[in-house]
Design a protein around this motif. Structure first.
Motif, PDB file in Angstrom:
ATOM      1  N   MET A   5       0.836  -1.203   0.000  1.00 34.99           N
ATOM      2  CA  MET A   5       0.000   0.000   0.000  1.00 34.99           C
ATOM      3  C   MET A   5       0.865   1.246   0.000  1.00 34.99           C
ATOM      4  SD  MET A   5      -1.318   0.216   3.968  1.00 34.99           S
ATOM      5  CE  MET A   5      -1.922   1.894   3.791  1.00 34.99           C
ATOM      6  N   ASN A   6       0.262   2.339  -0.451  1.00 32.08           N
ATOM      7  CA  ASN A   6       0.888   3.644  -0.331  1.00 32.08           C
ATOM      8  C   ASN A   6       0.594   4.197   1.058  1.00 32.08           C
ATOM      9  OD1 ASN A   6       1.707   3.538  -3.053  1.00 32.08           O
ATOM     10  ND2 ASN A   6      -0.247   4.384  -3.736  1.00 32.08           N
ATOM     11  N   PRO A   7       1.418   5.116   1.557  1.00 33.26           N
ATOM     12  CA  PRO A   7       1.187   5.633   2.912  1.00 33.26           C
ATOM     13  C   PRO A   7      -0.022   6.558   3.019  1.00 33.26           C
ATOM     14  CG  PRO A   7       3.050   6.747   1.902  1.00 33.26           C
ATOM     15  CD  PRO A   7       2.655   5.654   0.975  1.00 33.26           C
ATOM     16  N   CYS A   8      -0.488   7.086   1.889  1.00 31.75           N
ATOM     17  CA  CYS A   8      -1.640   7.986   1.909  1.00 31.75           C
ATOM     18  C   CYS A   8      -2.291   7.963   0.529  1.00 31.75           C
ATOM     19  CB  CYS A   8      -1.224   9.409   2.290  1.00 31.75           C
ATOM     20  SG  CYS A   8      -0.083  10.169   1.113  1.00 31.75           S
ATOM     21  N   LYS A   9      -3.362   8.737   0.354  1.00 27.86           N
ATOM     22  CA  LYS A   9      -4.103   8.719  -0.903  1.00 27.86           C
ATOM     23  C   LYS A   9      -3.248   9.161  -2.082  1.00 27.86           C
ATOM     24  CE  LYS A   9      -8.105   8.079  -2.981  1.00 27.86           C
ATOM     25  NZ  LYS A   9      -8.761   6.762  -2.997  1.00 27.86           N
ATOM     26  N   CYS A  10      -2.493  10.223  -1.909  1.00 29.73           N
ATOM     27  CA  CYS A  10      -1.643  10.697  -3.012  1.00 29.73           C
ATOM     28  C   CYS A  10      -0.401   9.828  -3.155  1.00 29.73           C
ATOM     29  CB  CYS A  10      -1.265  12.158  -2.821  1.00 29.73           C
ATOM     30  SG  CYS A  10      -0.055  12.460  -1.511  1.00 29.73           S
ATOM     31  N   GLY A  11      -0.009   9.178  -2.072  1.00 29.58           N
ATOM     32  CA  GLY A  11       1.108   8.243  -2.119  1.00 29.58           C
ATOM     33  C   GLY A  11       2.445   8.797  -1.698  1.00 29.58           C
ATOM     34  N   TYR A  12       2.515  10.108  -1.430  1.00 25.90           N
ATOM     35  CA  TYR A  12       3.828  10.719  -1.216  1.00 25.90           C
ATOM     36  C   TYR A  12       4.024  11.293   0.174  1.00 25.90           C
ATOM     37  CZ  TYR A  12       4.260  10.206  -6.230  1.00 25.90           C
ATOM     38  OH  TYR A  12       4.325   9.682  -7.499  1.00 25.90           O
ATOM     39  N   PHE A  13       3.294  10.759   1.152  1.00 26.56           N
ATOM     40  CA  PHE A  13       3.466  11.244   2.516  1.00 26.56           C
ATOM     41  C   PHE A  13       4.923  11.023   2.962  1.00 26.56           C
ATOM     42  CE2 PHE A  13       3.486  10.439   7.118  1.00 26.56           C
ATOM     43  CZ  PHE A  13       2.946  11.624   7.561  1.00 26.56           C
ATOM     44  N   GLY A  14       5.535  12.064   3.525  1.00 29.13           N
ATOM     45  CA  GLY A  14       6.922  11.981   3.974  1.00 29.13           C
ATOM     46  C   GLY A  14       7.921  12.484   2.960  1.00 29.13           C
ATOM     47  N   ILE A  15       7.460  12.761   1.718  1.00 33.23           N
ATOM     48  CA  ILE A  15       8.350  13.323   0.697  1.00 33.23           C
ATOM     49  C   ILE A  15       7.928  14.774   0.499  1.00 33.23           C
ATOM     50  CG2 ILE A  15       9.197  13.122  -1.661  1.00 33.23           C
ATOM     51  CD1 ILE A  15       8.416  10.183  -1.609  1.00 33.23           C
ATOM     52  N   LEU A  58      15.873 -10.616  18.059  1.00 33.98           N
ATOM     53  CA  LEU A  58      14.692  -9.976  18.622  1.00 33.98           C
ATOM     54  C   LEU A  58      14.592  -8.513  18.203  1.00 33.98           C
ATOM     55  CD1 LEU A  58      12.214 -10.278  20.384  1.00 33.98           C
ATOM     56  CD2 LEU A  58      13.623  -9.732  22.379  1.00 33.98           C
ATOM     57  N   PHE A  59      15.700  -7.811  18.176  1.00 35.26           N
ATOM     58  CA  PHE A  59      15.674  -6.400  17.746  1.00 35.26           C
ATOM     59  C   PHE A  59      15.116  -6.281  16.329  1.00 35.26           C
ATOM     60  CE2 PHE A  59      18.956  -4.975  21.003  1.00 35.26           C
ATOM     61  CZ  PHE A  59      18.088  -4.089  21.624  1.00 35.26           C
ATOM     62  N   GLU A  60      15.538  -7.182  15.442  1.00 35.70           N
ATOM     63  CA  GLU A  60      15.057  -7.116  14.059  1.00 35.70           C
ATOM     64  C   GLU A  60      13.562  -7.418  14.002  1.00 35.70           C
ATOM     65  OE1 GLU A  60      16.081  -8.810   9.559  1.00 35.70           O
ATOM     66  OE2 GLU A  60      17.262  -9.507  11.291  1.00 35.70           O
ATOM     67  N   ALA A  61      13.108  -8.410  14.783  1.00 38.53           N
ATOM     68  CA  ALA A  61      11.679  -8.739  14.808  1.00 38.53           C
ATOM     69  C   ALA A  61      10.858  -7.571  15.329  1.00 38.53           C
ATOM     70  CB  ALA A  61      11.442  -9.986  15.655  1.00 38.53           C
ATOM     71  N   LEU A  62      11.349  -6.885  16.350  1.00 44.39           N
ATOM     72  CA  LEU A  62      10.646  -5.727  16.903  1.00 44.39           C
ATOM     73  C   LEU A  62      10.582  -4.584  15.897  1.00 44.39           C
ATOM     74  CD1 LEU A  62      12.126  -5.726  20.528  1.00 44.39           C
ATOM     75  CD2 LEU A  62       9.715  -6.060  19.929  1.00 44.39           C
ATOM     76  N   ALA A  63      11.605  -4.465  15.069  1.00 43.80           N
ATOM     77  CA  ALA A  63      11.630  -3.392  14.072  1.00 43.80           C
ATOM     78  C   ALA A  63      10.564  -3.595  13.004  1.00 43.80           C
ATOM     79  CB  ALA A  63      13.007  -3.329  13.417  1.00 43.80           C
ATOM     80  N   TYR A  64      10.096  -4.828  12.846  1.00 44.82           N
ATOM     81  CA  TYR A  64       9.080  -5.118  11.850  1.00 44.82           C
ATOM     82  C   TYR A  64       7.666  -4.955  12.403  1.00 44.82           C
ATOM     83  CZ  TYR A  64      12.752  -7.263   8.983  1.00 44.82           C
ATOM     84  OH  TYR A  64      13.869  -7.480   8.230  1.00 44.82           O
ATOM     85  N   ARG A  65       7.547  -4.457  13.611  1.00 45.91           N
ATOM     86  CA  ARG A  65       6.236  -4.363  14.258  1.00 45.91           C
ATOM     87  C   ARG A  65       5.916  -2.915  14.573  1.00 45.91           C
ATOM     88  NH1 ARG A  65       2.487  -8.257  13.955  1.00 45.91           N
ATOM     89  NH2 ARG A  65       0.806  -7.726  15.336  1.00 45.91           N
ATOM     90  N   SER A  66       4.728  -2.453  14.217  1.00 45.34           N
ATOM     91  CA  SER A  66       4.313  -1.089  14.557  1.00 45.34           C
ATOM     92  C   SER A  66       2.804  -1.024  14.602  1.00 45.34           C
ATOM     93  CB  SER A  66       4.856  -0.083  13.538  1.00 45.34           C
ATOM     94  OG  SER A  66       4.314  -0.342  12.261  1.00 45.34           O
ATOM     95  N   LYS A  67       2.284  -0.065  15.349  1.00 44.60           N
ATOM     96  CA  LYS A  67       0.828   0.102  15.432  1.00 44.60           C
ATOM     97  C   LYS A  67       0.282   0.767  14.186  1.00 44.60           C
ATOM     98  CE  LYS A  67       0.099   0.254  20.428  1.00 44.60           C
ATOM     99  NZ  LYS A  67      -0.439   1.051  21.533  1.00 44.60           N
ATOM    100  N   LEU A  68       1.020   1.711  13.648  1.00 39.57           N
ATOM    101  CA  LEU A  68       0.629   2.396  12.419  1.00 39.57           C
ATOM    102  C   LEU A  68       1.683   2.124  11.365  1.00 39.57           C
ATOM    103  CD1 LEU A  68      -0.524   5.908  13.678  1.00 39.57           C
ATOM    104  CD2 LEU A  68      -1.978   4.138  12.725  1.00 39.57           C
ATOM    105  N   VAL A  69       1.236   2.130  10.119  1.00 43.49           N
ATOM    106  CA  VAL A  69       2.184   1.947   9.036  1.00 43.49           C
ATOM    107  C   VAL A  69       3.201   3.078   9.045  1.00 43.49           C
ATOM    108  CG1 VAL A  69       2.443   1.770   6.551  1.00 43.49           C
ATOM    109  CG2 VAL A  69       0.499   0.716   7.668  1.00 43.49           C
ATOM    110  N   VAL A  70       2.723   4.284   9.133  1.00 46.22           N
ATOM    111  CA  VAL A  70       3.578   5.445   9.330  1.00 46.22           C
ATOM    112  C   VAL A  70       2.904   6.311  10.372  1.00 46.22           C
ATOM    113  CG1 VAL A  70       4.617   5.506   7.032  1.00 46.22           C
ATOM    114  CG2 VAL A  70       2.479   6.690   7.415  1.00 46.22           C
ATOM    115  N   LYS A  71       3.634   7.067  11.071  1.00 41.70           N
ATOM    116  CA  LYS A  71       3.077   7.899  12.130  1.00 41.70           C
ATOM    117  C   LYS A  71       3.107   9.357  11.704  1.00 41.70           C
ATOM    118  CE  LYS A  71       4.509   4.609  15.651  1.00 41.70           C
ATOM    119  NZ  LYS A  71       5.309   4.339  16.852  1.00 41.70           N
ATOM    120  N   GLY A  72       1.937   9.987  11.787  1.00 43.36           N
ATOM    121  CA  GLY A  72       1.847  11.366  11.383  1.00 43.36           C
ATOM    122  C   GLY A  72       2.251  12.297  12.484  1.00 43.36           C
TER     123      GLY A  72
END
Length: 509
Positions: free
Chosen positions: A348-358, A495-509
């Motif tokens: 998925m894209n991070p937002c509708k336009c696709g360019y959130f964070g750029i 474990l550090f790598e596994a934790l890095a793959y986990r988040s509540k939001l895809v990106v945080k605003g």
């Protein structure tokens, strides 16, 4: 007056229900009546049967012919009842021997000129016939499919009704079809090689981990970064299916009508439905409760591109099959269970336009646009995805010397097979083979943390407010990373790598 019966089948999902085509001929006004809760295709079979028998130069007796498809409380669907009814009538007319015909399970659709046409569900029927020590009669076009189940079952695969009558009378011998493993073909799609994708080493690493452990994964990032290309190349690093998996997958495809042209495949399914797909098409259903995309992806990959564009209700319907590996399809007149053990890969894209964070490309609605867009995916679905990985924009050099391409798929596939073999050996007494399949006490038994890793995990639980499901998924991903790193226990690095793959939001605003 005479009465007899022929064995055939009805389908309830991929399960078989034995059906008797009971034929009764008595004095009375000439007629052919079919009873037993048949659908429109069954009711229309009267005309096909009359024409097919006429092609033999025969006419139905000028009597009242009644055909009952028993048990009468089971709905009979499809044209495959044509052939058993016709054989029953011919046996009642003493054209063929009922003793010979009763040795077989019979199914096939009749053309008006007597040809026997291919039908759905021949593979599961062949398996059933073998278990009850009966032979199988079907169309020659279903011969390979029927022979796939066993080399021992007697199969009569014929082109037309005349051939079948001659075979049953002993006048003509129809050679048993033999399954040829060379009929296994690729699906026709081109999946490519990981070497085709330049850069994106982090995403490639995450997909390798997902392939080893059978973990669900979500890739997010702006358009054009290679998310779809990466997902399509996952099959190039997954091992071939086992014979048991090939049979399971082929049975589902048989019921869905995807083996009509003998397009067998030993490669894992890769289903990529469009985000406009309906609920019945995705999970199964419709008038006949057919298998959906998630069942056709059994033992393979279900790729959902543009995840946030799928209707929320449709995505939430995946909760149960993701966890259980099967789907219950309930309709007013039918309740069917299909296997649905698939690996979910989403992009998925991070937002509708696709360019959130750029900064130079993002729209004026940030960060609300990203939060609203991501909010279309429910928390429970996000919680069921083991790995979240960002796929950032990559600017390649004009000189393509191969330095930014990484490894070829065949190199990665060897590591995947090695790590999977370690897991199979570890779980040989548990009835599972993948880390993602661990449940309950198996997690604490096999996902053993080192002393330092235990401290890290406890700190993560306190700070990340993890649910029990999230906690377990982190441990299972860490176990997979440990297998890849050849660690007996889960070390802090794993474990550090596994934790890095986990988040509540895809990106945080």
């Amino acid at each position: 007056m005479s009465s007899l019966y022929i064995k055939t089948v009805a389908f309830e999902g991929i399960d078989i229900i034995e059906v008797e085509a009971q034929v009764h001929i008595a004095n009375g006004a000439p007629s052919l009546t079919i009873v037993g809760l048949g659908d429109k295709a069954v009711k229309e079979s009267r005309d096909r049967i009359k024409a097919a028998i006429s092609s033999l130069g025969l006419a139905l007796p000028a009597k009242r012919i009644t055909v009952n498809l028993a048990p009468s409380d089971v709905i009979k669907e499809g044209a495959h009842f044509d052939l058993p009814i016709a054989i029953g009538i011919l046996a009642a007319m003493n054209i063929i021997s009922i003793e010979e015909a009763s040795k077989y399970i019979i199914l096939g659709e009749l053309a008006l000129d007597g040809r026997i046409l291919p039908v759905l569900g021949v593979l599961p029927t062949s398996i059933y016939a073998n278990t009850i020590e009966h032979g199988l009669i079907c169309s020659v076009y279903n011969g390979q499919e029927a022979a796939m189940s066993s080399s021992e079952i007697e199969i009569v695969a014929v082109e037309n009704l005349q051939q079948l009558v001659n075979h049953l009378k002993g006048i003509q011998f129809c050679k048993r079809p033999e399954f040829d493993a060379s009929v296994f073909n690729a699906s026709g799609k081109f999946y490519g090689d990981f070497y085709d994708v330049r850069g994106q080493y982090g995403a490639k690493r995450a997909l390798e981990i997902a392939a080893i452990g059978g973990h669900n994964i979500l890739m997010y990032g702006p358009p054009g970064t290679g998310k779809s290309m990466l997902a399509q190349r996952v099959l190039s690093i997954l091992p071939q299916m086992t014979p048991a998996e090939i049979l399971q997958t082929s049975v589902i495809r048989s019921v869905a009508g995807e083996l009509r042209d003998n397009t067998f495949s030993a490669e894992r399914p890769f289903r990529d439905p469009h985000h406009s797909t309906s609920m019945p098409a995705m999970i199964g259903g419709g008038k006949n409760a057919n298998p959906g995309e998630i069942s056709l992806a059994h033992n393979g990959v279900l790729f959902l591109d543009e995840l946030a564009e799928f209707p929320r209700q449709l995505l939430d319907s995946l909760r149960q099959p993701i966890e259980s590996g099967y789907i219950n399809v309930s309709r007013a007149n039918k309740h069917v269970t299909y296997p649905a053990k698939f690996q979910l890969i989403a992009a998925m894209n991070p937002c509708k336009c696709g360019y959130f964070g750029i900064a130079e490309k993002e729209c004026k609605k940030v960060p609300l646009c990203a939060q609203d867009y991501q909010g279309k995916i429910s928390g429970p679905i996000m919680d069921r995805i083991d790995i979240h990985v960002q796929v950032s924009n990559f600017t390649p050099s004009l000189d393509d010397d191969g330095s930014d391409r990484g490894e070829k798929s065949e190199v990665i596939a060897k590591r995947v097979e090695y790590a999977r073999a370690a897991a199979r050996e570890r779980y040989k007494n548990e009835g599972i083979s993948l880390n993602s399949e661990l449940i309950g006490d198996q997690i604490s038994k096999y996902c053993v943390l080192s002393i330092k890793a235990r401290d890290i995990m406890q700190n993560a639980i306190d700070k990340m407010d993890l649910s029990m499901r999230s906690h377990n998924k982190i441990l299972k991903v860490a176990r997979t990373i440990a297998d890849l790193n050849k660690h007996d226990v889960i070390e802090e690095k794993d474990l550090f790598e596994a934790l890095a793959y986990r988040s509540k939001l895809v990106v945080k605003g």
